[in-house]
Design a protein around this motif. Structure first.
Motif, PDB file in Angstrom:
ATOM      1  N   PRO A  28      33.700  17.099   5.207  1.00 39.02           N
ATOM      2  CA  PRO A  28      35.138  16.848   5.369  1.00 39.02           C
ATOM      3  C   PRO A  28      35.765  16.465   4.047  1.00 39.02           C
ATOM      4  N   ASP A  29      36.923  17.038   3.761  1.00 36.32           N
ATOM      5  CA  ASP A  29      37.579  16.751   2.493  1.00 36.32           C
ATOM      6  C   ASP A  29      38.388  15.466   2.602  1.00 36.32           C
ATOM      7  N   SER A  30      38.395  14.718   1.541  1.00 40.30           N
ATOM      8  CA  SER A  30      39.232  13.535   1.456  1.00 40.30           C
ATOM      9  C   SER A  30      39.516  13.309  -0.014  1.00 40.30           C
ATOM     10  N   SER A  31      40.484  12.442  -0.286  1.00 43.75           N
ATOM     11  CA  SER A  31      40.832  12.168  -1.677  1.00 43.75           C
ATOM     12  C   SER A  31      39.749  11.388  -2.387  1.00 43.75           C
ATOM     13  N   ASN A  32      38.783  10.883  -1.657  1.00 39.23           N
ATOM     14  CA  ASN A  32      37.740  10.032  -2.220  1.00 39.23           C
ATOM     15  C   ASN A  32      36.372  10.675  -2.060  1.00 39.23           C
ATOM     16  N   ASN A  33      36.334  12.002  -2.191  1.00 35.72           N
ATOM     17  CA  ASN A  33      35.059  12.686  -2.025  1.00 35.72           C
ATOM     18  C   ASN A  33      34.186  12.559  -3.255  1.00 35.72           C
ATOM     19  N   PHE A  34      32.973  12.110  -3.036  1.00 40.27           N
ATOM     20  CA  PHE A  34      31.970  12.074  -4.081  1.00 40.27           C
ATOM     21  C   PHE A  34      30.704  12.740  -3.567  1.00 40.27           C
ATOM     22  N   MET A  35      29.950  13.273  -4.498  1.00 44.49           N
ATOM     23  CA  MET A  35      28.612  13.774  -4.196  1.00 44.49           C
ATOM     24  C   MET A  35      27.658  13.163  -5.204  1.00 44.49           C
ATOM     25  N   VAL A  49      20.740   8.646  -8.936  1.00 50.18           N
ATOM     26  CA  VAL A  49      20.560   9.252 -10.255  1.00 50.18           C
ATOM     27  C   VAL A  49      21.907   9.500 -10.909  1.00 50.18           C
ATOM     28  N   ALA A  50      22.782  10.191 -10.193  1.00 49.78           N
ATOM     29  CA  ALA A  50      24.089  10.534 -10.737  1.00 49.78           C
ATOM     30  C   ALA A  50      25.030  10.864  -9.592  1.00 49.78           C
ATOM     31  N   ALA A  51      26.315  10.629  -9.829  1.00 51.07           N
ATOM     32  CA  ALA A  51      27.339  10.940  -8.841  1.00 51.07           C
ATOM     33  C   ALA A  51      28.515  11.606  -9.535  1.00 51.07           C
ATOM     34  N   LEU A  58      34.906  13.204 -12.311  1.00 55.62           N
ATOM     35  CA  LEU A  58      34.414  11.963 -12.920  1.00 55.62           C
ATOM     36  C   LEU A  58      32.947  11.775 -12.550  1.00 55.62           C
ATOM     37  N   THR A  59      32.122  11.404 -13.537  1.00 59.16           N
ATOM     38  CA  THR A  59      30.693  11.263 -13.294  1.00 59.16           C
ATOM     39  C   THR A  59      30.209   9.853 -13.606  1.00 59.16           C
ATOM     40  N   THR A  60      29.113   9.493 -12.977  1.00 58.63           N
ATOM     41  CA  THR A  60      28.449   8.240 -13.278  1.00 58.63           C
ATOM     42  C   THR A  60      26.949   8.474 -13.181  1.00 58.63           C
ATOM     43  N   TYR A  61      26.196   7.762 -14.026  1.00 55.23           N
ATOM     44  CA  TYR A  61      24.752   7.973 -14.119  1.00 55.23           C
ATOM     45  C   TYR A  61      24.007   6.651 -14.055  1.00 55.23           C
ATOM     46  N   ALA A  62      22.769   6.752 -13.601  1.00 56.29           N
ATOM     47  CA  ALA A  62      21.891   5.594 -13.676  1.00 56.29           C
ATOM     48  C   ALA A  62      21.603   5.278 -15.136  1.00 56.29           C
ATOM     49  N   TRP A 106      29.225   0.922  -4.653  1.00 56.84           N
ATOM     50  CA  TRP A 106      28.607   1.501  -5.841  1.00 56.84           C
ATOM     51  C   TRP A 106      28.190   2.925  -5.529  1.00 56.84           C
ATOM     52  N   LEU A 107      28.586   3.866  -6.361  1.00 52.47           N
ATOM     53  CA  LEU A 107      28.378   5.279  -6.069  1.00 52.47           C
ATOM     54  C   LEU A 107      26.912   5.694  -6.116  1.00 52.47           C
ATOM     55  N   LEU A 108      26.045   4.874  -6.664  1.00 50.49           N
ATOM     56  CA  LEU A 108      24.621   5.202  -6.704  1.00 50.49           C
ATOM     57  C   LEU A 108      23.822   4.386  -5.688  1.00 50.49           C
ATOM     58  N   ASP A 109      24.520   3.826  -4.728  1.00 51.50           N
ATOM     59  CA  ASP A 109      23.882   3.121  -3.617  1.00 51.50           C
ATOM     60  C   ASP A 109      23.751   4.093  -2.445  1.00 51.50           C
ATOM     61  N   HIS A 110      22.553   4.317  -1.965  1.00 52.45           N
ATOM     62  CA  HIS A 110      22.363   5.330  -0.912  1.00 52.45           C
ATOM     63  C   HIS A 110      23.081   4.947   0.384  1.00 52.45           C
TER      64      HIS A 110
END
Length: 126
Positions: A28-35, A49-51, A58-62, A106-110
């Protein structure tokens, strides 16, 4: 129906590279979609590892990666990638693709992700 399918894993020697691919359908699409990509070594917890933000890129890494991995996406193909360079034996394990934020955090929290793929195995030999 949401489906995340990873591929690209394999067995390589230390120092080599692999590129993982995640094809995402039905998220589902939303304005706050991250993978994101997560790594789970045998007997250990799943670690981020990374998001990447689907909309902004925008990216973020361990912190532990030391710049060896790069996350990217091709939105036209609903596909996310993880380029892994200078692989080390400790990079071995299952790599999972995740999508859809359950909650802020936190984007790297499962725990913050709703949807998961089945994983692809990476084995790095010394």
């Amino acid at each position: 129906q949401v489906q995340l399918v990873e591929s690209g894993g394999g067995s390589v020697q230390a120092g080599r590279s692999l590129r993982l691919t995640c094809i995402a359908n039905g998220v589902p699409d939303s304005s706050n979609n991250f993978m994101a990509w997560f790594h789970q070594a045998p007997g250990k917890e799943r670690e981020g590892v990374a998001a990447i933000s689907v909309h902004s890129g925008l990216t973020t890494y361990a912190d532990s990666l030391g710049g060896r991995f790069t996350i990217s996406q091709d939105n036209a193909k609903n596909t996310m990638y993880l380029q892994m360079n200078s692989l080390k034996p400790e990079d071995s394990g299952m790599y999972y693709c995740a999508a859809g934020l359950r909650t802020s955090g936190w984007l790297l929290d499962h725990d913050v992700y709703i949807y998961w793929g089945q994983g692809t195995q990476v084995t790095v030999s010394s």
